[in-house]
Motif scaffolding. Structure first.
Motif, PDB file in Angstrom:
ATOM      1  N   ASN A  24      22.612 -16.671  -3.837  1.00 16.80           N
ATOM      2  CA  ASN A  24      23.847 -15.383  -3.814  1.00 16.80           C
ATOM      3  C   ASN A  24      24.361 -15.523  -5.361  1.00 16.80           C
ATOM      4  O   ASN A  24      25.021 -16.906  -5.760  1.00 16.80           O
ATOM      5  CB  ASN A  24      24.733 -15.763  -2.824  1.00 16.80           C
ATOM      6  N   PHE A  25      24.500 -14.391  -5.748  1.00 18.35           N
ATOM      7  CA  PHE A  25      25.375 -14.157  -7.423  1.00 18.35           C
ATOM      8  C   PHE A  25      26.201 -13.063  -7.048  1.00 18.35           C
ATOM      9  O   PHE A  25      26.186 -12.371  -6.571  1.00 18.35           O
ATOM     10  CB  PHE A  25      24.279 -13.746  -8.222  1.00 18.35           C
ATOM     11  N   LEU A  26      27.567 -13.563  -7.972  1.00 19.85           N
ATOM     12  CA  LEU A  26      28.547 -12.766  -8.090  1.00 19.85           C
ATOM     13  C   LEU A  26      28.144 -11.419  -8.941  1.00 19.85           C
ATOM     14  O   LEU A  26      27.664 -11.902 -10.180  1.00 19.85           O
ATOM     15  CB  LEU A  26      29.525 -13.340  -8.541  1.00 19.85           C
ATOM     16  N   ARG A  27      28.072 -10.423  -8.512  1.00 13.92           N
ATOM     17  CA  ARG A  27      27.577  -9.319  -9.111  1.00 13.92           C
ATOM     18  C   ARG A  27      28.241  -9.170 -10.700  1.00 13.92           C
ATOM     19  O   ARG A  27      27.902  -8.645 -11.524  1.00 13.92           O
ATOM     20  CB  ARG A  27      27.810  -7.752  -8.299  1.00 13.92           C
ATOM     21  N   ALA A  28      29.752  -9.187 -10.520  1.00 14.69           N
ATOM     22  CA  ALA A  28      30.365  -9.092 -11.681  1.00 14.69           C
ATOM     23  C   ALA A  28      29.942  -9.860 -12.833  1.00 14.69           C
ATOM     24  O   ALA A  28      30.128  -9.453 -13.956  1.00 14.69           O
ATOM     25  CB  ALA A  28      31.998  -9.415 -11.399  1.00 14.69           C
ATOM     26  N   SER A  29      29.541 -11.118 -12.607  1.00 18.05           N
ATOM     27  CA  SER A  29      29.163 -12.176 -13.469  1.00 18.05           C
ATOM     28  C   SER A  29      27.850 -11.687 -14.123  1.00 18.05           C
ATOM     29  O   SER A  29      27.530 -11.748 -15.374  1.00 18.05           O
ATOM     30  CB  SER A  29      28.726 -13.517 -12.926  1.00 18.05           C
TER      31      SER A  29
ATOM     32  N   ALA B  40      28.228  -8.692  -4.338  1.00 13.60           N
ATOM     33  CA  ALA B  40      27.324  -9.836  -4.557  1.00 13.60           C
ATOM     34  C   ALA B  40      26.020  -9.267  -4.496  1.00 13.60           C
ATOM     35  O   ALA B  40      25.621  -8.249  -4.121  1.00 13.60           O
ATOM     36  CB  ALA B  40      27.605 -10.815  -3.507  1.00 13.60           C
ATOM     37  N   VAL B  41      25.060 -10.100  -5.181  1.00 13.38           N
ATOM     38  CA  VAL B  41      23.498  -9.752  -5.305  1.00 13.38           C
ATOM     39  C   VAL B  41      22.789 -11.045  -4.529  1.00 13.38           C
ATOM     40  O   VAL B  41      23.264 -12.239  -4.853  1.00 13.38           O
ATOM     41  CB  VAL B  41      22.957  -9.701  -6.426  1.00 13.38           C
ATOM     42  N   GLN B  42      22.269 -10.894  -3.284  1.00 13.55           N
ATOM     43  CA  GLN B  42      21.694 -11.779  -2.503  1.00 13.55           C
ATOM     44  C   GLN B  42      20.057 -11.790  -3.021  1.00 13.55           C
ATOM     45  O   GLN B  42      19.617 -10.816  -2.598  1.00 13.55           O
ATOM     46  CB  GLN B  42      22.032 -11.808  -1.175  1.00 13.55           C
ATOM     47  N   THR B  43      19.428 -12.843  -3.132  1.00  9.86           N
ATOM     48  CA  THR B  43      18.120 -13.008  -3.403  1.00  9.86           C
ATOM     49  C   THR B  43      17.712 -13.734  -2.427  1.00  9.86           C
ATOM     50  O   THR B  43      18.161 -15.152  -2.179  1.00  9.86           O
ATOM     51  CB  THR B  43      17.602 -13.363  -4.992  1.00  9.86           C
ATOM     52  N   MET B  44      16.149 -13.526  -1.771  1.00  8.20           N
ATOM     53  CA  MET B  44      15.566 -14.424  -0.924  1.00  8.20           C
ATOM     54  C   MET B  44      14.415 -14.782  -1.776  1.00  8.20           C
ATOM     55  O   MET B  44      13.796 -14.137  -2.484  1.00  8.20           O
ATOM     56  CB  MET B  44      15.052 -13.701   0.250  1.00  8.20           C
ATOM     57  N   ALA B  45      13.958 -16.294  -1.903  1.00 13.04           N
ATOM     58  CA  ALA B  45      13.190 -16.757  -2.600  1.00 13.04           C
ATOM     59  C   ALA B  45      12.408 -17.708  -1.849  1.00 13.04           C
ATOM     60  O   ALA B  45      12.823 -18.421  -0.775  1.00 13.04           O
ATOM     61  CB  ALA B  45      13.565 -17.585  -3.978  1.00 13.04           C
ATOM     62  N   PHE B  46      10.953 -18.089  -2.188  1.00 18.63           N
ATOM     63  CA  PHE B  46      10.293 -19.175  -1.585  1.00 18.63           C
ATOM     64  C   PHE B  46       9.867 -20.257  -2.637  1.00 18.63           C
ATOM     65  O   PHE B  46       9.653 -19.708  -3.969  1.00 18.63           O
ATOM     66  CB  PHE B  46       9.017 -18.500  -1.049  1.00 18.63           C
ATOM     67  N   MET B  47       9.697 -21.139  -2.510  1.00 15.37           N
ATOM     68  CA  MET B  47       9.364 -22.392  -3.317  1.00 15.37           C
ATOM     69  C   MET B  47       7.721 -22.361  -3.849  1.00 15.37           C
ATOM     70  O   MET B  47       7.009 -22.149  -3.049  1.00 15.37           O
ATOM     71  CB  MET B  47       9.411 -23.785  -2.796  1.00 15.37           C
ATOM     72  N   VAL B  48       7.688 -22.318  -5.074  1.00 16.47           N
ATOM     73  CA  VAL B  48       6.439 -22.338  -5.731  1.00 16.47           C
ATOM     74  C   VAL B  48       5.919 -23.718  -6.388  1.00 16.47           C
ATOM     75  O   VAL B  48       6.807 -24.405  -6.738  1.00 16.47           O
ATOM     76  CB  VAL B  48       6.092 -21.191  -6.630  1.00 16.47           C
ATOM     77  N   ARG B  49       4.749 -23.787  -6.581  1.00 18.53           N
ATOM     78  CA  ARG B  49       4.089 -25.096  -7.195  1.00 18.53           C
ATOM     79  C   ARG B  49       4.282 -24.912  -8.410  1.00 18.53           C
ATOM     80  O   ARG B  49       4.229 -23.800  -9.134  1.00 18.53           O
ATOM     81  CB  ARG B  49       2.932 -25.389  -6.750  1.00 18.53           C
TER      82      ARG B  49
END
Length: 163
Positions: free
Chosen positions: A96-101, A142-151
């Motif tokens: 989660n990132f603060l959109r203003a930043s 806010a900006v929320q991103t969903m991510a998966f772990m990569v090798r």
């Protein structure tokens, strides 16, 4: 539509409190949580494409230098599956990132960007920008991103020692 509640002053206070909580690496202020991530974007100039628009050749995707950001991170425990090639760990996380930043540094997060956090690399698979203050769609927060772990071996960000 102008909101009766949640004025610009209220939103400014929310942003101030959140920057105090998660920190702001561009003003060298550490936060209470202080979870710093680096985001790598695909370099479209340096990545060679084949006729299908896929990354071609032995180099694969090439990434630009990372951008340092503060984030609020939530990682799920993941699961380990075993097949004929050995164990494989599948883990996802929400960043989660603060959109203003992000607006301050003129940075846009895209699907496919790589996040470096806690000695692991995560590929962004979805982005959600629908967190509104007071339910007002003109006040994105806010900006929320969903991510998966990569090798590491799948990326061209750092050298990986081979056996």
């Amino acid at each position: 539509m102008a909101g009766r509640y949640f004025s610009e002053r209220d939103i400014s206070n929310f942003e101030h409190f959140n920057k105090e909580l998660i920190g702001n690496p561009f003003s060298n202020t550490t936060g209470i949580i202080n979870s710093i991530v680096y985001i790598y974007k695909i370099s479209t100039e340096e990545t060679k494409m084949n006729m299908y628009g896929e990354a071609a050749g032995s180099t694969g995707k090439v990434y630009s230098p990372g951008v340092k950001l503060a984030a609020l991170v939530s990682q799920d425990p993941g699961e380990v599956t075993t097949n004929e090639w050995g164990p494989d760990r599948k883990v996802t996380a929400a960043f989660n990132f603060l959109r203003a930043s992000l607006v301050e540094i003129n940075f846009v997060i895209d699907v496919g960007d790589i996040i470096d956090w806690y000695d692991n690399y995560w590929e962004i698979q979805s982005i959600n920008e629908s967190q509104f203050v007071g339910g007002q769609d003109n006040k994105k927060f806010a900006v929320q991103t969903m991510a998966f772990m990569v090798r590491r071996s799948q990326l061209q960000i750092e050298r990986v020692r081979s056996i």
